[in-house]
Write a protein that holds these residues in place. Structure first.
Motif, PDB file in Angstrom:
ATOM      1  N   UNK A   6      -4.926   1.347   1.817  1.00 32.71           N
ATOM      2  CA  UNK A   6      -3.483   1.195   1.995  1.00 32.71           C
ATOM      3  C   UNK A   6      -3.092  -0.227   1.621  1.00 32.71           C
ATOM      4  N   UNK A   7      -1.984  -0.354   0.892  1.00 30.69           N
ATOM      5  CA  UNK A   7      -1.446  -1.651   0.501  1.00 30.69           C
ATOM      6  C   UNK A   7      -0.038  -1.769   1.056  1.00 30.69           C
ATOM      7  N   UNK A   8       0.251  -2.871   1.716  1.00 26.83           N
ATOM      8  CA  UNK A   8       1.596  -3.121   2.237  1.00 26.83           C
ATOM      9  C   UNK A   8       1.650  -2.988   3.744  1.00 26.83           C
ATOM     10  N   UNK A   9       2.630  -3.650   4.319  1.00 26.08           N
ATOM     11  CA  UNK A   9       2.800  -3.651   5.777  1.00 26.08           C
ATOM     12  C   UNK A   9       4.084  -2.937   6.183  1.00 26.08           C
ATOM     13  N   UNK A  10       5.228  -3.416   5.694  1.00 25.67           N
ATOM     14  CA  UNK A  10       6.492  -2.756   6.027  1.00 25.67           C
ATOM     15  C   UNK A  10       6.756  -1.571   5.102  1.00 25.67           C
ATOM     16  N   UNK A  11       6.141  -1.597   3.937  1.00 22.56           N
ATOM     17  CA  UNK A  11       6.277  -0.512   2.954  1.00 22.56           C
ATOM     18  C   UNK A  11       4.869  -0.106   2.499  1.00 22.56           C
ATOM     19  N   UNK A  12       4.124   0.627   3.344  1.00 26.72           N
ATOM     20  CA  UNK A  12       2.734   0.962   2.995  1.00 26.72           C
ATOM     21  C   UNK A  12       2.639   2.007   1.879  1.00 26.72           C
ATOM     22  N   UNK A  13       1.653   1.803   1.011  1.00 26.67           N
ATOM     23  CA  UNK A  13       1.378   2.733  -0.087  1.00 26.67           C
ATOM     24  C   UNK A  13      -0.101   3.074  -0.075  1.00 26.67           C
ATOM     25  N   UNK A  14      -0.409   4.334  -0.318  1.00 29.06           N
ATOM     26  CA  UNK A  14      -1.785   4.820  -0.326  1.00 29.06           C
ATOM     27  C   UNK A  14      -2.295   4.833  -1.768  1.00 29.06           C
ATOM     28  N   UNK A  15      -3.389   4.138  -1.993  1.00 27.84           N
ATOM     29  CA  UNK A  15      -4.015   4.083  -3.310  1.00 27.84           C
ATOM     30  C   UNK A  15      -5.294   4.903  -3.248  1.00 27.84           C
ATOM     31  N   UNK A  16      -5.427   5.874  -4.145  1.00 24.39           N
ATOM     32  CA  UNK A  16      -6.602   6.730  -4.234  1.00 24.39           C
ATOM     33  C   UNK A  16      -7.315   6.449  -5.551  1.00 24.39           C
ATOM     34  N   UNK A  17      -8.628   6.251  -5.476  1.00 27.75           N
ATOM     35  CA  UNK A  17      -9.455   5.998  -6.646  1.00 27.75           C
ATOM     36  C   UNK A  17     -10.487   7.107  -6.748  1.00 27.75           C
ATOM     37  N   UNK A  26     -11.576   9.145 -14.795  1.00 32.45           N
ATOM     38  CA  UNK A  26     -11.187   8.116 -13.836  1.00 32.45           C
ATOM     39  C   UNK A  26      -9.694   8.246 -13.557  1.00 32.45           C
ATOM     40  N   UNK A  27      -9.336   8.360 -12.278  1.00 31.51           N
ATOM     41  CA  UNK A  27      -7.931   8.493 -11.880  1.00 31.51           C
ATOM     42  C   UNK A  27      -7.663   7.522 -10.733  1.00 31.51           C
ATOM     43  N   UNK A  28      -6.596   6.743 -10.883  1.00 31.95           N
ATOM     44  CA  UNK A  28      -6.079   5.904  -9.802  1.00 31.95           C
ATOM     45  C   UNK A  28      -4.661   6.371  -9.548  1.00 31.95           C
ATOM     46  N   UNK A  32      -0.040   9.539  -4.495  1.00 34.33           N
ATOM     47  CA  UNK A  32      -0.204  10.819  -5.164  1.00 34.33           C
ATOM     48  C   UNK A  32       0.228  10.851  -6.620  1.00 34.33           C
ATOM     49  N   UNK A  33       0.795   9.754  -7.133  1.00 26.39           N
ATOM     50  CA  UNK A  33       1.252   9.693  -8.523  1.00 26.39           C
ATOM     51  C   UNK A  33       0.244   8.872  -9.336  1.00 26.39           C
ATOM     52  N   UNK A  34      -0.369   9.470 -10.365  1.00 26.47           N
ATOM     53  CA  UNK A  34      -1.361   8.733 -11.153  1.00 26.47           C
ATOM     54  C   UNK A  34      -0.752   7.531 -11.881  1.00 26.47           C
TER      55      UNK A  34
END
Length: 94
Positions: A6-17, A26-28, A32-34
């Motif tokens: 997870x990146x961010x504190x007030x606006x968290x975003x989930x990064x999947x690798x 390879x997908x990042x 949920x959006x590549x």
């Protein structure tokens, strides 16, 4: 190899690798959006770096370095280093 963070504190975003070492896919994805979707068959470089930004109001730069071994890379674990805003955050091996 798969991992997420997870990146961010007030606006968290989930990064999947996700990287299929034998198939080469390879997908990042961010929320949920590549942001990176590639097929890797062979590489002469030992390190490949993926840079992207996340967030709108709370903006962060993310870099993932994929470091492969010199010999028999398809059969040995790779190292993945995560950087957020230029600061090393975590290392994965697998």
């Amino acid at each position: 190899m798969q991992f997420q963070f997870v990146v961010g504190y007030t606006e968290p975003h989930h990064v999947d690798f996700s990287f299929d070492q034998f198939g080469g896919r390879l997908v990042i994805a961010v929320d949920g959006v590549p942001v990176v979707n590639e097929l890797r068959f062979a590489s002469l470089r030992l390190t490949k770096r993926y840079d992207f930004a996340v967030g709108v109001v709370e903006r962060h730069t993310v870099a993932i370095e994929k470091i492969r071994p010199l010999m028999f890379a398809g059969f040995r674990p790779n190292t993945y280093k995560i950087y957020v805003d230029g600061t090393h955050r975590q290392t994965y091996r697998g």
